[in-house]
Design an enzyme around this catalytic site. Structure first.
Site, PDB file in Angstrom:
ATOM      1  N   GLU A 295      -4.077  -0.905  -4.873  1.00 51.76           N
ATOM      2  CA  GLU A 295      -2.698  -1.196  -4.941  1.00 51.76           C
ATOM      3  C   GLU A 295      -2.213  -2.100  -3.895  1.00 51.76           C
ATOM      4  O   GLU A 295      -1.233  -2.902  -3.957  1.00 51.76           O
ATOM      5  CB  GLU A 295      -1.988  -0.048  -4.880  1.00 51.76           C
ATOM      6  CG  GLU A 295      -2.334   0.965  -3.699  1.00 51.76           C
ATOM      7  CD  GLU A 295      -1.358   2.425  -3.762  1.00 51.76           C
ATOM      8  OE1 GLU A 295      -1.399   2.741  -4.976  1.00 51.76           O
ATOM      9  OE2 GLU A 295      -1.394   3.054  -2.772  1.00 51.76           O
ATOM     10  N   GLY A 389      -0.212   6.174  -4.242  1.00 57.74           N
ATOM     11  CA  GLY A 389      -1.004   6.022  -5.481  1.00 57.74           C
ATOM     12  C   GLY A 389      -2.265   6.962  -5.420  1.00 57.74           C
ATOM     13  O   GLY A 389      -3.326   6.721  -6.251  1.00 57.74           O
TER      14      GLY A 389
END
Length: 505
Positions: A295, A389
């Protein structure tokens, strides 16, 4: 460079205004989606102007707060100024700002901490109500009105699609060479009309380089020239280097056992100094031609791309220290051939993560002897940052690795405890625990077997006798011995710290 050089769409040139004029278009109570992901690509001017409006309203005795939605954490120019103006009534999905954290833990700001992959779909589903305004930083506007994304993508696609009104910040500091680095996928749909995402390799491009926006929704365009503000990463200390060494040794063993190829599987790495130390260890290790599907792209991955250890990297944001950003800008033509930036609903998509078979490496606050992990809360109640995440990757990765030093607060806290004070990742999602003491491979182990491994390999020697004693006494629990606990003592270490300042008995 003139502002007009970055805005080639005539209709948007006519909507150029100051940050104060743009902020005046945001009303109290609005739900506002702003760009930004881990200190990259956030609006730099409108939030400050909005904060000044809020302060003036509060001085008049009027309430002026908004709901603030982003991709992830931002920076003091956004989260900080709005929090200090007491202008946020609901924050989601992730933050790392000290002022926000203080207000959240004081109960003065509501905070919804959710998996980053859930945000865009939940907004599309209408779970959070209507998005009133989007404030999105871009690097430029093409003659046909399409937008060149900046140093992060995050949830910008969703904000632009869902908001009633759109304010654009065109930041001329963002390099024009970012044009072409992004891959914006417009193929997602609502159930029951969803189709598979056609991404089978980390470097695949399945979308287009630009963001779309309905020109009629763009109510203001603001010119800025301000850099992203990202953290400086410390040089790896001895503790971080030892954690990195355990992980590199483990991955070499997995290759030797034939459980993954010599070029490993795609890497995902969380944010922070330990994560960068692990990446530095991989860069110095025996592996070549690696790939990353993550990410955020941090300093460590940038160095791996330059050295040739890493062939390509897919992310949703650049999260580079100032020194690393200088290196990136100085050699941007090299990096733009090797980096793809995507919306976070794709970078963090559970099905894509499962299909690619990632090696997920994330930090934690604490783990318990049975493998449950807390990555968000201190002493069970106080939020630190958020889950980010890590849950997207941990539950769906080929390998789910969590890492931390074994001690915190100068040795007053053991990061291996009888029971975590808050559970973000259950024992079912955690395969590997690592501290500077060693690595515990929990795959295929029962709870009591896991406890033995975690205590012997991950706990600090100062706390091992207490942990062993707890397990042995818990095994006599008449309720059951599958996952032995003493309910009256399971959180006693945390309670002792709250009362005395130390977990030591």
């Amino acid at each position: 460079m003139l502002f007009e050089d970055r805005v080639l769409y005539p209709e948007f040139r006519a909507r150029m205004v100051s940050a104060d004029e743009a902020a005046a278009l945001i009303a109290p109570g609005d739900r506002v989606g702003m760009s930004g992901f881990t200190g990259a690509g956030y609006p730099k001017a409108v939030p400050g102007a909005l904060a000044r409006r809020m302060q003036a309203a509060h001085a008049r005795g009027e309430d002026f707060r908004i709901g603030l939605w982003t991709g992830a954490s931002t920076a003091p120019e956004l989260d900080g100024v709005l929090a200090q103006a007491h202008g946020i009534n609901m924050r989601m999905p992730y933050q790392s700002d000290p002022s926000c954290r203080k207000q959240i833990n004081a109960g003065d700001m509501q905070y919804m901490d959710i998996h980053l992959s859930h945000v865009a779909p939940f907004v599309w589903f209408g779970f959070f109500g209507k998005l009133d305004v989007a404030v999105v930083e871009v690097a430029g506007v093409l003659p046909d009105g399409r937008l060149v994304p900046s140093s992060s993508v995050g949830n910008n696609k969703t904000w632009l699609d869902q908001a009633d009104k759109v304010i654009l910040e065109v930041n001329q500091w963002q390099p024009a060479e970012l044009d072409g680095m992004h891959d914006i996928y417009y193929g997602t749909d609502l159930p029951p009309h969803r189709v598979p995402i056609p991404l089978v390799q980390p470097h695949d491009r399945i979308g287009e380089p630009y963001l779309r926006v309905d020109p009629e929704k763009v109510v203001a365009v603001v010119s800025t020239h301000h850099p992203d503000r990202n953290s400086v990463f410390n040089a790896p200390d001895e503790c971080s280097q030892r954690i990195a060494g355990h992980i590199v040794d483990f991955l070499q063993q997995e290759v030797a056992l034939g459980r993954m190829p010599r070029e490993l599987l795609p890497l995902q790495s969380g944010v922070g100094n330990i994560a960068n130390a692990v990446l530095a260890g991989l860069d110095a290790g025996p592996f070549k031609h690696l790939s990353a599907y993550t990410e955020v792209l941090q300093d460590g991955m940038l160095a791996m791309l330059k050295s040739g250890t890493l062939d390509s990297a897919s992310a949703t944001a650049l999260s580079l220290s100032p020194a690393a950003m200088e290196r990136f800008l100085a050699d941007i033509d090299f990096y733009r051939q090797r980096i793809v930036l995507r919306p976070q609903e794709i970078s963090n998509h559970p099905e894509v993560i499962r299909r690619l078979g990632l090696i997920a490496m994330n930090a934690m606050i604490e783990a318990d002897i049975y493998g449950n992990v807390n990555s968000t809360h201190l002493m069970g109640s106080a939020i630190m940052n958020g889950i980010g995440g890590s849950g997207d990757f941990a539950r769906n990765a080929y390998l789910s690795i969590f890492m931390t030093p074994s001690l915190a607060k100068g040795g007053a806290i053991s990061c291996i405890v009888p029971m975590v004070s808050h559970v973000d990742h259950t024992e079912h999602d955690v395969q590997i625990l690592v501290t500077e003491q060693g690595l515990a491979d929990l795959r295929g182990k029962s709870p009591t077997q896991r406890a033995e491994l975690v205590i012997e390999h991950c706990a600090h020697p100062d706390f091992r006798p207490q942990l062993r004693d707890y397990v042995e006494r818990a095994k006599a629990n008449p309720v059951g011995r599958h996952t032995p606990h003493l309910l009256g003592e399971a959180l006693s270490w945390h309670q002792r710290f709250v009362q005395t300042g130390s977990m030591r008995g």
